[in-house]
Design a protein around this motif. Structure first.
Motif, PDB file in Angstrom:
ATOM      1  N   ALA A 121       0.826  -1.211   0.000  1.00 44.22           N
ATOM      2  CA  ALA A 121       0.000   0.000   0.000  1.00 44.22           C
ATOM      3  C   ALA A 121       0.864   1.266   0.000  1.00 44.22           C
ATOM      4  CB  ALA A 121      -0.932   0.005   1.211  1.00 44.22           C
ATOM      5  N   PHE A 122       2.076   1.175   0.548  1.00 42.00           N
ATOM      6  CA  PHE A 122       2.965   2.338   0.600  1.00 42.00           C
ATOM      7  C   PHE A 122       3.554   2.674  -0.770  1.00 42.00           C
ATOM      8  CE2 PHE A 122       3.789   0.581   5.036  1.00 42.00           C
ATOM      9  CZ  PHE A 122       2.795   1.359   5.605  1.00 42.00           C
ATOM     10  N   PHE A 123       3.570   1.703  -1.679  1.00 41.43           N
ATOM     11  CA  PHE A 123       4.173   1.910  -2.995  1.00 41.43           C
ATOM     12  C   PHE A 123       3.144   2.193  -4.083  1.00 41.43           C
ATOM     13  CE2 PHE A 123       7.324  -0.748  -0.730  1.00 41.43           C
ATOM     14  CZ  PHE A 123       8.334   0.196  -0.676  1.00 41.43           C
ATOM     15  N   ARG A 124       1.891   2.286  -3.705  1.00 41.29           N
ATOM     16  CA  ARG A 124       0.847   2.594  -4.684  1.00 41.29           C
ATOM     17  C   ARG A 124       0.803   4.091  -4.962  1.00 41.29           C
ATOM     18  NH1 ARG A 124      -1.987  -1.937  -5.410  1.00 41.29           N
ATOM     19  NH2 ARG A 124      -2.111  -3.450  -3.740  1.00 41.29           N
ATOM     20  N   LYS A 125       0.138   4.443  -6.068  1.00 40.70           N
ATOM     21  CA  LYS A 125      -0.047   5.864  -6.389  1.00 40.70           C
ATOM     22  C   LYS A 125      -1.023   6.459  -5.387  1.00 40.70           C
ATOM     23  CE  LYS A 125       1.023   5.293 -11.161  1.00 40.70           C
ATOM     24  NZ  LYS A 125       1.481   6.093 -12.195  1.00 40.70           N
ATOM     25  N   PRO A 126      -0.816   7.738  -5.026  1.00 38.86           N
ATOM     26  CA  PRO A 126      -1.680   8.357  -4.006  1.00 38.86           C
ATOM     27  C   PRO A 126      -3.168   8.341  -4.326  1.00 38.86           C
ATOM     28  CG  PRO A 126       0.251   9.713  -4.394  1.00 38.86           C
ATOM     29  CD  PRO A 126       0.285   8.604  -5.419  1.00 38.86           C
ATOM     30  N   ASP A 127      -3.540   8.286  -5.597  1.00 37.58           N
ATOM     31  CA  ASP A 127      -4.967   8.276  -5.917  1.00 37.58           C
ATOM     32  C   ASP A 127      -5.559   6.861  -5.961  1.00 37.58           C
ATOM     33  OD1 ASP A 127      -3.616   7.518  -8.202  1.00 37.58           O
ATOM     34  OD2 ASP A 127      -4.676   8.891  -9.547  1.00 37.58           O
ATOM     35  N   HIS A 128      -4.731   5.846  -5.703  1.00 36.36           N
ATOM     36  CA  HIS A 128      -5.220   4.461  -5.668  1.00 36.36           C
ATOM     37  C   HIS A 128      -6.016   4.251  -4.377  1.00 36.36           C
ATOM     38  CE1 HIS A 128      -5.162   0.070  -5.387  1.00 36.36           C
ATOM     39  NE2 HIS A 128      -4.911   0.066  -6.684  1.00 36.36           N
ATOM     40  N   HIS A 130      -6.197   1.831  -2.393  1.00 35.51           N
ATOM     41  CA  HIS A 130      -5.499   1.117  -1.315  1.00 35.51           C
ATOM     42  C   HIS A 130      -4.188   1.785  -0.908  1.00 35.51           C
ATOM     43  CE1 HIS A 130      -8.424  -2.054  -1.318  1.00 35.51           C
ATOM     44  NE2 HIS A 130      -8.253  -2.264  -2.606  1.00 35.51           N
ATOM     45  N   TYR A 131      -3.927   2.986  -1.445  1.00 37.51           N
ATOM     46  CA  TYR A 131      -2.739   3.742  -1.054  1.00 37.51           C
ATOM     47  C   TYR A 131      -2.820   4.075   0.431  1.00 37.51           C
ATOM     48  CZ  TYR A 131       0.318   7.797  -0.431  1.00 37.51           C
ATOM     49  OH  TYR A 131       1.274   8.672   0.024  1.00 37.51           O
ATOM     50  N   ARG A 132      -1.679   4.022   1.077  1.00 40.62           N
ATOM     51  CA  ARG A 132      -1.630   4.379   2.495  1.00 40.62           C
ATOM     52  C   ARG A 132      -0.388   5.218   2.749  1.00 40.62           C
ATOM     53  NH1 ARG A 132      -0.860  -0.170   6.742  1.00 40.62           N
ATOM     54  NH2 ARG A 132       0.003   1.172   8.304  1.00 40.62           N
ATOM     55  N   PRO A 133      -0.507   6.357   3.428  1.00 42.25           N
ATOM     56  CA  PRO A 133       0.680   7.144   3.736  1.00 42.25           C
ATOM     57  C   PRO A 133       1.570   6.411   4.747  1.00 42.25           C
ATOM     58  CG  PRO A 133      -1.319   8.287   4.485  1.00 42.25           C
ATOM     59  CD  PRO A 133      -1.739   6.993   3.873  1.00 42.25           C
ATOM     60  N   LEU A 134       2.869   6.468   4.510  1.00 36.66           N
ATOM     61  CA  LEU A 134       3.840   5.819   5.390  1.00 36.66           C
ATOM     62  C   LEU A 134       4.049   6.687   6.626  1.00 36.66           C
ATOM     63  CD1 LEU A 134       5.931   3.482   5.650  1.00 36.66           C
ATOM     64  CD2 LEU A 134       7.577   5.010   4.594  1.00 36.66           C
ATOM     65  N   GLN A 135       3.808   6.125   7.772  1.00 35.96           N
ATOM     66  CA  GLN A 135       3.952   6.859   9.032  1.00 35.96           C
ATOM     67  C   GLN A 135       5.427   6.991   9.415  1.00 35.96           C
ATOM     68  OE1 GLN A 135       1.137   8.181  10.415  1.00 35.96           O
ATOM     69  NE2 GLN A 135       0.203   7.313   8.584  1.00 35.96           N
ATOM     70  N   ASP A 136       5.747   8.055  10.145  1.00 31.31           N
ATOM     71  CA  ASP A 136       7.122   8.290  10.600  1.00 31.31           C
ATOM     72  C   ASP A 136       7.688   7.091  11.359  1.00 31.31           C
ATOM     73  OD1 ASP A 136       7.180  10.822   9.513  1.00 31.31           O
ATOM     74  OD2 ASP A 136       6.990  11.874  11.427  1.00 31.31           O
ATOM     75  N   GLN A 137       6.857   6.475  12.191  1.00 30.99           N
ATOM     76  CA  GLN A 137       7.305   5.343  13.005  1.00 30.99           C
ATOM     77  C   GLN A 137       7.831   4.208  12.130  1.00 30.99           C
ATOM     78  OE1 GLN A 137       4.159   3.286  14.964  1.00 30.99           O
ATOM     79  NE2 GLN A 137       5.516   2.049  16.241  1.00 30.99           N
ATOM     80  N   ILE A 138       7.174   3.931  11.021  1.00 26.93           N
ATOM     81  CA  ILE A 138       7.599   2.839  10.148  1.00 26.93           C
ATOM     82  C   ILE A 138       8.905   3.202   9.449  1.00 26.93           C
ATOM     83  CG2 ILE A 138       6.978   1.402   8.165  1.00 26.93           C
ATOM     84  CD1 ILE A 138       4.018   1.804   9.027  1.00 26.93           C
ATOM     85  N   LEU A 139       9.012   4.443   8.961  1.00 25.31           N
ATOM     86  CA  LEU A 139      10.255   4.877   8.323  1.00 25.31           C
ATOM     87  C   LEU A 139      11.397   4.854   9.338  1.00 25.31           C
ATOM     88  CD1 LEU A 139      11.723   5.867   5.822  1.00 25.31           C
ATOM     89  CD2 LEU A 139      11.039   8.203   6.418  1.00 25.31           C
ATOM     90  N   ARG A 140      11.143   5.314  10.554  1.00 22.16           N
ATOM     91  CA  ARG A 140      12.162   5.311  11.607  1.00 22.16           C
ATOM     92  C   ARG A 140      12.627   3.883  11.890  1.00 22.16           C
ATOM     93  NH1 ARG A 140       9.299   7.896  15.019  1.00 22.16           N
ATOM     94  NH2 ARG A 140       9.871   9.951  14.268  1.00 22.16           N
ATOM     95  N   ASN A 141      11.685   2.950  11.993  1.00 21.22           N
ATOM     96  CA  ASN A 141      12.038   1.545  12.226  1.00 21.22           C
ATOM     97  C   ASN A 141      12.817   0.967  11.047  1.00 21.22           C
ATOM     98  OD1 ASN A 141      11.079   0.497  14.859  1.00 21.22           O
ATOM     99  ND2 ASN A 141       9.134   1.304  14.144  1.00 21.22           N
TER     100      ASN A 141
END
Length: 156
Positions: A121-128, A130-141
């Motif tokens: 879902a993080f790699f989908r186009k924003p208008d899809h 099932h798109y989901r914005p990647l939260q800071d916590q996941i990027l930090r991890n």
């Protein structure tokens, strides 16, 4: 996450010195000075701290892709003026030649579990739908997991 923190973490994980960082920025389409890098490396509460723009982080990540994967034929991509966590993860995935399982394994190193569907879902186009914005916590991890993978002696 702020851009300065992302750059600091990647610099530490991959042992980039100032000269190497300047080379990566240049390869990504932006000329930076050693003084600029020093300002970006400072913590927010230190005197002389300067916030890094999305354009500069995008240029660094494009240079990182060029370093790890080689330059593309023809015109080089221009650094984006606006970045989000999804774009940062995508650029790191490209640079490090990662597949979804690799990303899930890196997250597993810090005991962060994510399903393959959640990741896609993080790699989908924003208008899809099932798109989901990647939260800071996941990027930090993810960045912490990269550190553990590439510098295992650094521990937690």
């Amino acid at each position: 996450m702020n851009n300065n923190d992302i750059l600091r973490r990647l610099r530490y994980t991959f042992d980039f010195n100032d000269s190497k960082l300047m080379e990566l920025f240049k390869s990504g389409g932006e000329q930076v000075t050693r003084a600029g890098i020093i300002e970006w490396m400072k913590k927010e509460d230190e005197p002389g701290f300067k916030e890094m723009s999305d354009l500069h982080l995008a240029a660094f990540l494009n240079g990182f892709i060029n370093e790890k994967r080689g330059k593309k034929e023809g015109q080089q991509p221009k650094p984006e003026n606006k970045l989000n966590n999804n774009m940062i993860l995508r650029k790191l995935k490209i640079a490090l030649n990662l597949i979804d399982e690799d990303i899930l394994d890196i997250l597993e190193l810090v005991n962060f579990r994510l399903s393959k569907h959640e990741l896609s879902a993080f790699f989908r186009k924003p208008d899809h739908q099932h798109y989901r914005p990647l939260q800071d916590q996941i990027l930090r991890n993810f960045l912490h997991g990269l550190q553990l993978k590439h510098k295992p002696e650094s521990g937690k």
